[in-house]
Structures are given as C-alpha cells and as structure tokens.
Design a protein around this motif. Sequence first.
Motif, short mmCIF file in Angstrom:
data_model
loop_
_atom_site.label_atom_id
_atom_site.label_comp_id
_atom_site.label_asym_id
_atom_site.label_seq_id
_atom_site.Cartn_x
_atom_site.Cartn_y
_atom_site.Cartn_z
N CYS A 66 0.86 -1.19 0.00
CA CYS A 66 0.00 0.00 0.00
C CYS A 66 0.89 1.23 0.00
O CYS A 66 0.63 2.20 -0.73
N SER A 67 1.96 1.22 0.80
CA SER A 67 2.90 2.34 0.88
C SER A 67 3.53 2.61 -0.48
O SER A 67 3.68 3.76 -0.89
N SER A 68 3.89 1.55 -1.17
CA SER A 68 4.58 1.72 -2.46
C SER A 68 3.65 2.22 -3.56
O SER A 68 4.11 2.64 -4.62
N ASP A 110 7.39 -1.26 5.64
CA ASP A 110 8.22 -2.03 6.57
C ASP A 110 8.43 -3.45 6.03
O ASP A 110 9.50 -4.04 6.23
N GLY A 111 7.43 -3.99 5.32
CA GLY A 111 7.61 -5.30 4.69
C GLY A 111 8.57 -5.18 3.51
O GLY A 111 9.52 -5.94 3.38
N ASP A 112 8.33 -4.19 2.68
CA ASP A 112 9.13 -3.97 1.47
C ASP A 112 10.62 -3.74 1.84
O ASP A 112 11.51 -4.17 1.11
N THR A 113 10.86 -3.09 2.98
CA THR A 113 12.25 -2.80 3.38
C THR A 113 12.82 -3.85 4.34
O THR A 113 13.88 -4.41 4.10
C1 LIG Z 1 8.11 -11.34 -4.62
C2 LIG Z 1 6.82 -11.00 -3.91
N1 LIG Z 1 6.54 -11.64 -2.75
C3 LIG Z 1 5.39 -11.35 -2.09
C4 LIG Z 1 4.52 -10.44 -2.60
C5 LIG Z 1 3.21 -10.17 -1.86
N2 LIG Z 1 3.22 -8.90 -1.18
C6 LIG Z 1 2.76 -7.79 -1.79
S1 LIG Z 1 2.86 -6.42 -0.81
C7 LIG Z 1 3.53 -7.35 0.44
C8 LIG Z 1 3.89 -6.72 1.77
C9 LIG Z 1 3.68 -5.26 1.84
O1 LIG Z 1 3.94 -4.80 3.14
P1 LIG Z 1 4.59 -3.39 3.39
O2 LIG Z 1 5.82 -3.21 2.58
O3 LIG Z 1 4.76 -3.24 4.85
O4 LIG Z 1 3.52 -2.37 2.81
P2 LIG Z 1 2.10 -1.91 3.37
O5 LIG Z 1 1.11 -2.57 2.47
O6 LIG Z 1 1.99 -2.33 4.78
O7 LIG Z 1 2.13 -0.44 3.21
C10 LIG Z 1 3.67 -8.68 0.10
C11 LIG Z 1 4.22 -9.71 0.98
C12 LIG Z 1 4.85 -9.80 -3.82
N3 LIG Z 1 4.05 -8.87 -4.36
N4 LIG Z 1 5.99 -10.10 -4.44
#
Ligand SMILES: Cc1ncc(C[n+]2csc(CCOP(=O)(O)OP(=O)(O)O)c2C)c(N)n1
Length: 349
Positions: A66-68, A110-113
């Motif tokens: 969502c952040s990205s 936080d997941g992306d990083t």
């Molecule tokens: C290679 C790969 N693995 C897993 C995913 C599934 N995926 C999409 S977004 C995401 C996590 C996003 O978390 P975060 O970076 O914290 O962003 P937020 O949505 O919390 O802002 C995952 C695991 C993907 N798109 N590509």
Amino acid sequence: MRKRTARVRRRPRANRLGLSARDYRGKPSTLCKGCGHDAISSQLIRAFFESDIRPHQVAKLSGIGCSSKTPAYFLGQSHGFNSVHGRMPSVATGAMLANRKLIAVGVSGDGDTASIGIGQFVHLVRRNVPLIYIVENNGVYGLTKGQFSATADENAKLRSGEVNRLPNIDLCGMAVELGATYVARSFAGDPKQLVALLRGALAHSGTAVLDILSPCVTFNNHPGSTKSYTWGKDNEEPIHLLDFVPEFEQIEVEYEEGQSRDVQLHDGSWIRLRKLDQDYDPTNRRAARELMLDAQENNRFLTGLLYVDPDKPTFLDTLEMTDTPLAHLEESRLRPPPEALDRIVASYQ
Ligand SMILES: Cc1ncc(C[n+]2csc(CCOP(=O)(O)OP(=O)(O)O)c2C)c(N)n1
Ligand code: SF4
Ligand SMILES: [Mg+2]
C-alpha cells in the motif's frame, strides 16, 4: 430584488517558482480512509512545495505494498518507477547513476524494506546513494491483509489476538550502524515535525532514511497494537523541537546558550534543534547508537533527527560520476576506445 454579492476568488499561495501546492498533488488516493500513508503523502506535497522544487526534477521510486502505491498520489508531474517488491533501492541506485541531477525520493513499507528488501536496503545505505528513503511503517503487510512484518514489536498483538514472539528490526539503528548520513524517526500524526524532517532531507546530500510510524487503520490500529494512532500519540517522545531554516533566510531568533543547536546542511540550509529534556547532539554517531539501543530495549518511541553527517561523500562522489546525465553524453565518452580495452586485457596477462 436580491442583492448580488461579488465572490472574491483568492489566488492560491505561490512558492518562489510561482507554483501552488496544487501543482504538487497527484491522483486521488485509493487507500483506506484514515490510512497513515495518505497523511505522509500530504506532508510530502507540502515539503516539496515549500522547498521550491521543480516537480520535473524529481524521481519517485517504490516497491510493492500500500505504501509503495503512494507515489501516484503526490507530485503528478514528476518521474516515477514502481518496481518489484523490495527492489526499489537497486532501481534508485541505477537512476541516480544515470542522472545525478535528479532529486530521488523512494517510498517503501516495513515489509518492502525490513523483510524482502533488507539486503537491498543495507547496500543502498552503506553506499550513501543520494536518496530520501521513506519507510511508511505500520508493522504489518497491509496490502496482503495484515500479517506481522519484521518491524512489529515483540509481544504486539494482532486484532485476532495473535502475539508477535519475534524481536523487531530497528531500521534507524541499522541505518546508523551502516553509515547512513541522515536518519530520522517520525509519526504520520505529527505533521509539523515531519515537514521539517522532509525539508531537511531535501537539503541533504546522501542517503536520508526516514522511518515514519504510519498506522494501518484496517489491520493494525486496535488496543494492543504498538503501531496505532493512539499508541503513537500516547508514546511519542520528541528528542527536540525542529525548525527548518532555508539557506536564503536568516536565523533571526536567538536562544539562550545550550537551549538550541543549529546544524548546517549540504545546500547551506539549517536545521534548528530546540532542546527538550536532554541535550542531544545528532552529529555524534556513538551517542546516536546508544540512544537507539536504549529506545529499542525499553520500547521508547523517540522521534526527531537521530543522526546527521552533512559532509560524507555520496556514492556518486566516490565513483567520480560526471555531472552530465548519461543520456546526454556522446557515444565516444560512453564507450571506452579499443586502446583502453587493450590496456585492461594486457593488465591481466
Ligand atoms: C516477490 C513477492 N513476494 C510477495 C509479494 C506479496 N506482497 C505484496 S505487498 C507485500 C507486503 C507489503 O507490506 P509493506 O511493505 O509493509 O507495505 P504496506 O502494504 O503495509 O504499506 C507482500 C508480501 C509480492 N508482491 N511479491
Ligand atoms: S490496508 Fe492498511 S496500509 Fe493498506 S491502505 Fe488500508 S489502512 Fe492503509
Ligand atoms: Mg507495512
């Protein structure tokens, strides 16, 4: 007869380029109403507008989450590249190598990083690539329905009652350890501090890491969460009050000795830090490491400018990259002549 009153249309305030804040907006957001990420996009719009930056000079980069998605919601007249999950740093490094005149802003989660992208984050920071690296930190993977991420605090609870048994990664502590040159922590619910930190990051040359608590209202905003609005408001401990003073403005207000500290940034602007409970020197790396260790051990939410080194050469300085964007160089300067290749081959014989 009804009286007609002339409606006076006020012109929107313009910055030094003659642009209004509207010129820094993007598309309407599709995120959940109240999401912390939208609050951060609004402050990015303000910071770029107030810093008189031409939108077309900016490159927005992101991964997945969502952040990205948020670079679509600010600076609609800038360049943008939405890359693969966790791979924003390598795309940003390439963009800056190709054109060092760009102002790069990377938005990540936080997941992306801290999960999939941790290896990329580490190398970007250690190289001091000129980029504002924003982590919109909600402690969960918002886009994939709220699983714990690697920044979730130990013993934090999901709405379902599930408890996180693993220790968290402190991205600011890690950034200082790796040699980042501008490290800050802030809160989506503290716009004044956030804008000052963003403007400081825009005046800095090198990697600026901003770890911003950005609550996910859909999956992680309940009692028991340590990434909710309520938790952030109740626990935020600013280490100083921050003012950003652009290079063309005088620092006029004087404070009593020991009550404030001014740090000059790369472009000549200043960050003025007004003392709160403790006298903290953000140019002291050892002190920054100790403070962050204490914060992590005691689950303290310390915000402000944690560390800054305005003088360290960037990755582009170290590589002695040309000021000319690579796309504008003649082919003869881009390809080594045959003699140069012969010399290299001969050096291995
Ligand atoms: C290679 C790969 N693995 C897993 C995913 C599934 N995926 C999409 S977004 C995401 C996590 C996003 O978390 P975060 O970076 O914290 O962003 P937020 O949505 O919390 O802002 C995952 C695991 C993907 N798109 N590509
Ligand atoms: S799921 Fe969470 S992070 Fe994603 S847009 Fe909604 S509130 Fe924001
Ligand atoms: Mg997240």
